[in-house]
Motif scaffolding. Structure first.
Motif, short mmCIF file in Angstrom:
data_model
loop_
_atom_site.label_atom_id
_atom_site.label_comp_id
_atom_site.label_asym_id
_atom_site.label_seq_id
_atom_site.Cartn_x
_atom_site.Cartn_y
_atom_site.Cartn_z
N ASP A 13 0.87 -1.17 0.00
CA ASP A 13 0.00 0.00 0.00
C ASP A 13 0.91 1.23 0.00
OD1 ASP A 13 -2.28 1.63 0.17
OD2 ASP A 13 -2.16 1.68 2.37
N THR A 14 0.93 1.97 -1.11
CA THR A 14 1.90 3.05 -1.28
C THR A 14 1.32 4.40 -0.87
OG1 THR A 14 1.24 3.38 -3.59
CG2 THR A 14 3.01 1.82 -3.17
N HIS A 15 2.18 5.24 -0.32
CA HIS A 15 1.85 6.62 0.03
C HIS A 15 3.04 7.51 -0.32
CE1 HIS A 15 -1.81 5.39 2.16
NE2 HIS A 15 -1.08 4.38 2.65
N ALA A 16 2.88 8.80 -0.14
CA ALA A 16 3.94 9.74 -0.51
C ALA A 16 5.20 9.55 0.33
CB ALA A 16 3.43 11.18 -0.38
N HIS A 19 5.53 3.34 2.70
CA HIS A 19 4.90 2.21 2.03
C HIS A 19 4.67 1.12 3.08
CE1 HIS A 19 5.58 4.31 -1.58
NE2 HIS A 19 6.72 3.76 -1.96
N GLU A 35 5.94 -1.33 7.93
CA GLU A 35 5.95 -0.05 7.22
C GLU A 35 7.39 0.38 6.97
OE1 GLU A 35 3.06 3.52 7.90
OE2 GLU A 35 4.82 3.85 9.16
N TYR A 67 2.77 7.08 -6.60
CA TYR A 67 3.62 6.87 -5.43
C TYR A 67 4.45 5.58 -5.52
CZ TYR A 67 0.85 10.53 -3.16
OH TYR A 67 0.24 11.73 -2.84
N ASP A 100 -3.80 0.90 6.52
CA ASP A 100 -2.67 0.56 5.66
C ASP A 100 -2.36 -0.94 5.66
OD1 ASP A 100 -2.56 3.20 5.06
OD2 ASP A 100 -0.75 3.65 6.25
#
Length: 409
Positions: A13-16, A19, A35, A67, A100
């Protein structure tokens, strides 16, 4: 067998900034999640974390185009099979909640189930260069349009001395005139302030225009090296060719056949029948920018390509509407473009036409009169600026017939 190594599947699950990675077994059992920071060192730790539990069957990554782009490249370089995960099912998310770790596990489960996944675009070649150049070009075009609209809007309510100078000018005349103007006065004078702002906007317009021209030249240079024959197709120019290559990505093998390419470009016909009505319509899915590019090709061919004009006339006699004919043409164009991308074929050589005509002493007016077309049409074909294979073949045959037979005695 009891000694077989545990095979695992990873989901990300990717974020800015971070991950979240989850690991499941090949039977769906949750093993671990963690994470990581979305930086270079974090990507290396993700690779170590994924591979420590056993052989990796696949990795599901959300957002490989945003991202997760760099992570996807890193994982692919490590030899792992990366799958793009589509948007999670909203009903399942409402029932199970959202976090997440849950999203990461759901990404891994999607790979295991083989649903909602696709092969991500490669972003490590010339097509990625086309994408970023196109992004800059599009923003420059929008800014240029805003600038000229502001110029015309300000002129509507400008003081009469300013309006009278530029009344009746077209955009191509107006912008240079404003750019070279030399306003004089003080900022408290509306006439001076208006003239100064108009000059600044015109300068901005010309700067953006040069930026767009430079981007066009750069796009053409990449196309000449990467897909030189794509622009040989009628109606396909730099804008259309670059967009369709961006749609396919640097790894065109991810698209298995021309039917999948049609679905990707929104030109695949799907049934839309009801009751006594039997018809088809185009799919509303796919890449909208690619769909617009193919629409541009069809419109261009309807205006200038004789094959397309003959096809339209025949289908119109059969009772087809213009909308139905365009649907068929879009499907044909997508098939032709896919075949050109996967099996490039050069356009027929036309460099012999003009020298032959000039050697025979035939003018463009005489030749165009024979074919019932405009002299400019034949001139553009001779110079390679437009393509009409049927007319070029007839033209070459006619020129050969005009060549006097030499006395061989």
């Amino acid at each position: 067998m009891a000694n077989d190594p545990l095979k695992v599947i990873a989901g990300v699950d990717t974020h800015a900034d971070t991950h979240h990675v989850a690991i499941i077994s090949e039977h769906g059992k949750h093993i671990a999640d963690q994470e990581f920071l979305a930086v270079g060192s974090g990507y290396r730790k993700i690779c170590d974390f994924i591979t420590q539990f056993g052989p990796v069957i696949g990795v599901g990554v959300e957002g490989t185009g945003s991202y997760g782009a760099e992570l996807g490249r890193v994982l692919a370089n490590e030899g792992l099979t990366v799958q793009e995960i589509n948007r999670p099912n909203r009903q399942a998310r409402r029932l199970r909640g959202k976090s997440d770790p849950l999203d990461a596990y759901q990404a891994a489960e999607s790979v295991l189930a083989g649903r909602g996944t696709s092969t991500p675009k490669g972003k490590n070649g010339p097509v990625e260069c086309l994408r970023v150049l196109r992004a800059a070009r599009v923003s420059a075009m929008k800014a240029r349009t805003i600038a000229v609209n502001q110029i015309k809007g300000i002129l509507v309510s400008a003081p009469e001395p300013v309006r009278s100078k530029y009344r009746g000018m077209s955009t191509t005349q107006l912008v240079p005139a404003l750019e070279h103007s030399r306003p004089a006065g003080t900022l408290t004078d509306p006439e001076y302030a208006t003239a100064m702002v108009l000059k600044n906007l015109a300068t901005r317009y010309r700067s953006l225009d040069r930026e767009i021209t430079q981007a066009d030249d750069q796009l053409a240079e990449i196309l000449a090296l990467h897909a030189p024959m794509l622009c040989d197709l009628p109606g396909v120019g730099t804008e259309v060719a670059s967009q369709l290559l961006v749609t396919m990505g640097d790894n065109p093998e991810r698209i298995g056949n021309e039917a999948q390419f049609a679905a990707l470009t929104g030109t695949a016909p799907i049934p839309a029948s009801s009751g006594k009505t039997t018809r088809h319509r185009l799919s509303h899915g796919g890449d909208r920018a690619a769909k617009a590019a193919i629409h541009h090709v069809v419109v261009s061919r309807m205006a200038s390509d004789q094959r397309t004009k003959d096809y339209i006339a025949r289908r119109t006699e059969e009772g087809k509407t213009k909308k139905e004919i365009m649907r068929c043409l879009k499907r044909y164009v997508s098939r032709e473009i896919y075949n050109q991308l996967t099996n490039p074929r050069p356009a027929p050589v036309i460099t012999d036409l003009r020298p032959t005509r000039q050697q025979l002493g035939i003018t463009l007016q005489t030749a165009s009169g024979h074919f019932g077309t405009w002299p400019g049409t034949l001139s553009r074909i001779e110079r390679g600026l437009s393509r009409d294979d049927a007319l070029a073949h007839e033209y070459r045959t006619w020129l050969a017939e005009q060549n006097p037979v030499k006395d061989m005695s």
